[in-house]
Design a protein around this motif. Sequence first.
Motif, PDB file in Angstrom:
ATOM      1  N   ARG A  73       0.837  -1.206   0.000  1.00  0.00           N
ATOM      2  CA  ARG A  73       0.000   0.000   0.000  1.00  0.00           C
ATOM      3  C   ARG A  73       0.871   1.255   0.000  1.00  0.00           C
ATOM      4  O   ARG A  73       0.593   2.223  -0.727  1.00  0.00           O
ATOM      5  N   ILE A  74       1.927   1.250   0.812  1.00  0.00           N
ATOM      6  CA  ILE A  74       2.824   2.405   0.875  1.00  0.00           C
ATOM      7  C   ILE A  74       3.462   2.661  -0.484  1.00  0.00           C
ATOM      8  O   ILE A  74       3.513   3.810  -0.963  1.00  0.00           O
ATOM      9  N   ALA A  75       3.942   1.601  -1.119  1.00  0.00           N
ATOM     10  CA  ALA A  75       4.589   1.751  -2.422  1.00  0.00           C
ATOM     11  C   ALA A  75       3.609   2.270  -3.470  1.00  0.00           C
ATOM     12  O   ALA A  75       3.941   3.155  -4.276  1.00  0.00           O
ATOM     13  N   LEU A  76       2.388   1.746  -3.458  1.00  0.00           N
ATOM     14  CA  LEU A  76       1.379   2.194  -4.426  1.00  0.00           C
ATOM     15  C   LEU A  76       0.973   3.639  -4.163  1.00  0.00           C
ATOM     16  O   LEU A  76       0.733   4.413  -5.105  1.00  0.00           O
ATOM     17  N   ASN A  77       0.895   4.017  -2.903  1.00  0.00           N
ATOM     18  CA  ASN A  77       0.535   5.395  -2.559  1.00  0.00           C
ATOM     19  C   ASN A  77       1.617   6.388  -2.973  1.00  0.00           C
ATOM     20  O   ASN A  77       1.349   7.597  -3.076  1.00  0.00           O
ATOM     21  N   ARG A  78       2.805   5.890  -3.223  1.00  0.00           N
ATOM     22  CA  ARG A  78       3.877   6.753  -3.717  1.00  0.00           C
ATOM     23  C   ARG A  78       3.838   6.876  -5.241  1.00  0.00           C
ATOM     24  O   ARG A  78       4.755   7.427  -5.847  1.00  0.00           O
ATOM     25  N   GLY A  79       2.788   6.350  -5.822  1.00  0.00           N
ATOM     26  CA  GLY A  79       2.585   6.497  -7.254  1.00  0.00           C
ATOM     27  C   GLY A  79       3.283   5.471  -8.107  1.00  0.00           C
ATOM     28  O   GLY A  79       3.373   5.634  -9.334  1.00  0.00           O
ATOM     29  N   ARG A  80       3.740   4.357  -7.512  1.00  0.00           N
ATOM     30  CA  ARG A  80       4.454   3.343  -8.284  1.00  0.00           C
ATOM     31  C   ARG A  80       3.465   2.373  -8.922  1.00  0.00           C
ATOM     32  O   ARG A  80       2.445   1.999  -8.329  1.00  0.00           O
ATOM     33  N   ASP A  81       3.783   1.959 -10.130  1.00  0.00           N
ATOM     34  CA  ASP A  81       2.962   1.001 -10.875  1.00  0.00           C
ATOM     35  C   ASP A  81       3.533  -0.389 -10.620  1.00  0.00           C
ATOM     36  O   ASP A  81       4.493  -0.814 -11.267  1.00  0.00           O
ATOM     37  N   LEU A  82       2.930  -1.109  -9.676  1.00  0.00           N
ATOM     38  CA  LEU A  82       3.447  -2.396  -9.239  1.00  0.00           C
ATOM     39  C   LEU A  82       2.323  -3.416  -9.112  1.00  0.00           C
ATOM     40  O   LEU A  82       1.158  -3.056  -8.918  1.00  0.00           O
ATOM     41  N   GLU A  83       2.712  -4.686  -9.204  1.00  0.00           N
ATOM     42  CA  GLU A  83       1.792  -5.787  -8.929  1.00  0.00           C
ATOM     43  C   GLU A  83       2.395  -6.637  -7.810  1.00  0.00           C
ATOM     44  O   GLU A  83       3.623  -6.704  -7.652  1.00  0.00           O
ATOM     45  N   PHE A  84       1.508  -7.312  -7.058  1.00  0.00           N
ATOM     46  CA  PHE A  84       1.961  -8.100  -5.919  1.00  0.00           C
ATOM     47  C   PHE A  84       1.340  -9.495  -5.984  1.00  0.00           C
ATOM     48  O   PHE A  84       0.148  -9.640  -6.265  1.00  0.00           O
ATOM     49  N   LEU A  85       2.167 -10.497  -5.729  1.00  0.00           N
ATOM     50  CA  LEU A  85       1.743 -11.891  -5.834  1.00  0.00           C
ATOM     51  C   LEU A  85       1.975 -12.587  -4.499  1.00  0.00           C
ATOM     52  O   LEU A  85       3.068 -12.523  -3.933  1.00  0.00           O
ATOM     53  N   ILE A  86       0.934 -13.262  -3.993  1.00  0.00           N
ATOM     54  CA  ILE A  86       1.028 -13.992  -2.733  1.00  0.00           C
ATOM     55  C   ILE A  86       0.719 -15.462  -3.000  1.00  0.00           C
ATOM     56  O   ILE A  86      -0.386 -15.798  -3.429  1.00  0.00           O
ATOM     57  N   ALA A  87       1.695 -16.343  -2.766  1.00  0.00           N
ATOM     58  CA  ALA A  87       1.506 -17.787  -2.906  1.00  0.00           C
ATOM     59  C   ALA A  87       1.224 -18.359  -1.522  1.00  0.00           C
ATOM     60  O   ALA A  87       2.095 -18.357  -0.642  1.00  0.00           O
ATOM     61  N   VAL A  88       0.000 -18.830  -1.321  1.00  0.00           N
ATOM     62  CA  VAL A  88      -0.458 -19.264   0.001  1.00  0.00           C
ATOM     63  C   VAL A  88      -0.299 -20.770   0.146  1.00  0.00           C
ATOM     64  O   VAL A  88      -0.750 -21.538  -0.698  1.00  0.00           O
ATOM     65  N   GLN A  89       0.332 -21.170   1.253  1.00  0.00           N
ATOM     66  CA  GLN A  89       0.584 -22.587   1.518  1.00  0.00           C
ATOM     67  C   GLN A  89      -0.439 -23.113   2.529  1.00  0.00           C
ATOM     68  O   GLN A  89      -0.309 -22.904   3.734  1.00  0.00           O
ATOM     69  N   GLY A  90      -1.476 -23.815   2.035  1.00  0.00           N
ATOM     70  CA  GLY A  90      -2.474 -24.404   2.919  1.00  0.00           C
ATOM     71  C   GLY A  90      -3.270 -23.356   3.670  1.00  0.00           C
ATOM     72  O   GLY A  90      -3.113 -22.149   3.495  1.00  0.00           O
ATOM     73  N   GLY A  91      -4.156 -23.813   4.539  1.00  0.00           N
ATOM     74  CA  GLY A  91      -4.925 -22.912   5.391  1.00  0.00           C
ATOM     75  C   GLY A  91      -5.938 -22.091   4.611  1.00  0.00           C
ATOM     76  O   GLY A  91      -6.180 -22.292   3.426  1.00  0.00           O
ATOM     77  N   ASP A  92      -6.523 -21.121   5.308  1.00  0.00           N
ATOM     78  CA  ASP A  92      -7.564 -20.264   4.745  1.00  0.00           C
ATOM     79  C   ASP A  92      -6.964 -18.904   4.407  1.00  0.00           C
ATOM     80  O   ASP A  92      -6.491 -18.192   5.286  1.00  0.00           O
ATOM     81  N   SER A  93      -7.000 -18.559   3.126  1.00  0.00           N
ATOM     82  CA  SER A  93      -6.412 -17.291   2.693  1.00  0.00           C
ATOM     83  C   SER A  93      -7.401 -16.130   2.762  1.00  0.00           C
ATOM     84  O   SER A  93      -7.053 -15.010   2.384  1.00  0.00           O
ATOM     85  N   MET A  94      -8.618 -16.380   3.254  1.00  0.00           N
ATOM     86  CA  MET A  94      -9.637 -15.338   3.231  1.00  0.00           C
ATOM     87  C   MET A  94      -9.224 -14.105   4.032  1.00  0.00           C
ATOM     88  O   MET A  94      -9.488 -12.980   3.617  1.00  0.00           O
ATOM     89  N   GLU A  95      -8.557 -14.311   5.160  1.00  0.00           N
ATOM     90  CA  GLU A  95      -8.150 -13.162   5.972  1.00  0.00           C
ATOM     91  C   GLU A  95      -7.142 -12.301   5.223  1.00  0.00           C
ATOM     92  O   GLU A  95      -7.152 -11.073   5.326  1.00  0.00           O
ATOM     93  N   VAL A  96      -6.267 -12.945   4.455  1.00  0.00           N
ATOM     94  CA  VAL A  96      -5.289 -12.197   3.656  1.00  0.00           C
ATOM     95  C   VAL A  96      -6.011 -11.373   2.595  1.00  0.00           C
ATOM     96  O   VAL A  96      -5.683 -10.203   2.358  1.00  0.00           O
ATOM     97  N   ARG A  97      -7.013 -11.970   1.961  1.00  0.00           N
ATOM     98  CA  ARG A  97      -7.797 -11.251   0.954  1.00  0.00           C
ATOM     99  C   ARG A  97      -8.526 -10.066   1.589  1.00  0.00           C
ATOM    100  O   ARG A  97      -8.591  -8.982   1.001  1.00  0.00           O
ATOM    101  N   ARG A  98      -9.087 -10.282   2.783  1.00  0.00           N
ATOM    102  CA  ARG A  98      -9.814  -9.194   3.464  1.00  0.00           C
ATOM    103  C   ARG A  98      -8.873  -8.042   3.783  1.00  0.00           C
ATOM    104  O   ARG A  98      -9.264  -6.877   3.690  1.00  0.00           O
ATOM    105  N   HIS A  99      -7.656  -8.379   4.173  1.00  0.00           N
ATOM    106  CA  HIS A  99      -6.695  -7.322   4.504  1.00  0.00           C
ATOM    107  C   HIS A  99      -6.365  -6.491   3.276  1.00  0.00           C
ATOM    108  O   HIS A  99      -6.309  -5.257   3.335  1.00  0.00           O
ATOM    109  N   ALA A 100      -6.158  -7.148   2.145  1.00  0.00           N
ATOM    110  CA  ALA A 100      -5.886  -6.428   0.900  1.00  0.00           C
ATOM    111  C   ALA A 100      -7.076  -5.540   0.529  1.00  0.00           C
ATOM    112  O   ALA A 100      -6.902  -4.397   0.077  1.00  0.00           O
ATOM    113  N   LEU A 101      -8.286  -6.058   0.727  1.00  0.00           N
ATOM    114  CA  LEU A 101      -9.488  -5.283   0.424  1.00  0.00           C
ATOM    115  C   LEU A 101      -9.605  -4.073   1.350  1.00  0.00           C
ATOM    116  O   LEU A 101      -9.935  -2.960   0.909  1.00  0.00           O
TER     117      LEU A 101
END
Length: 218
Positions: A73-101
């Motif tokens: 978020r900090i990097a994007l707020n500085r006007g940078r054009d970036l993409e971010f990839l998260i590879a999740v190992q097992g478990g429930d990734s919903m909390e990670v998605r909620r945080h990004a949202l």
Amino acid sequence: RRWLHSLIVPGDELRDDLVDELAVPQERVAVIPPGIVVEPPPPRSRGSRVPVAGVAGPPLAETGFAAFLEAARIALNRGRDLEFLIAVQGGDSMEVRRHALALGIQERVTMTDFDVVGPRLWSVLDVYCQPSLSPSAGRTLTLALAHGVPCIAADVRGLRGLIRPGRSGLLVPPDDPPALADALLSVLDHPDFARELGDAAWTDLHSRFDLDAEADGL
């Protein structure tokens, strides 16, 4: 203990913990780094492609996904054009998605399964981050370094021993999103520096995690 002949551990930091915390006799702890197959860094397309930063691991607080997303978020707020990839190992990734949202960066964050960790992942990442909040064996970081991917890791036991700061990678304080964002941008903004980090990491890992050396040690 009368049955114990020796313990084999993958690194000096774990050996020191066993000796200092559990009083295991040092002469009974053998350090043999696990061998890995190290191939030349895969080619990466450049041109006008948007840079990609990635992280991988289980969806636990200790993995540091929250710090990674905050840094994104900090990097994007500085006007940078970036993409971010998260590879999740097992478990429930919903909390990670909620945080990004909640941070409003969900359109810049791609979630995928941990099974992609390998040549396909390393070929698309411009920088790999391992922002662990607690000691870690650093297996995925080791693989990223071995494939010549510029890496940033938290300065915790298990990870700091894999990197020569400023030469084969960067270390940042754990749970410090601004520091992680600064390190991320310093790598992405300086391609020559990033390439030097990746080349040095590949050279270091090739010599330290050699399959033949592991076999000889065992």
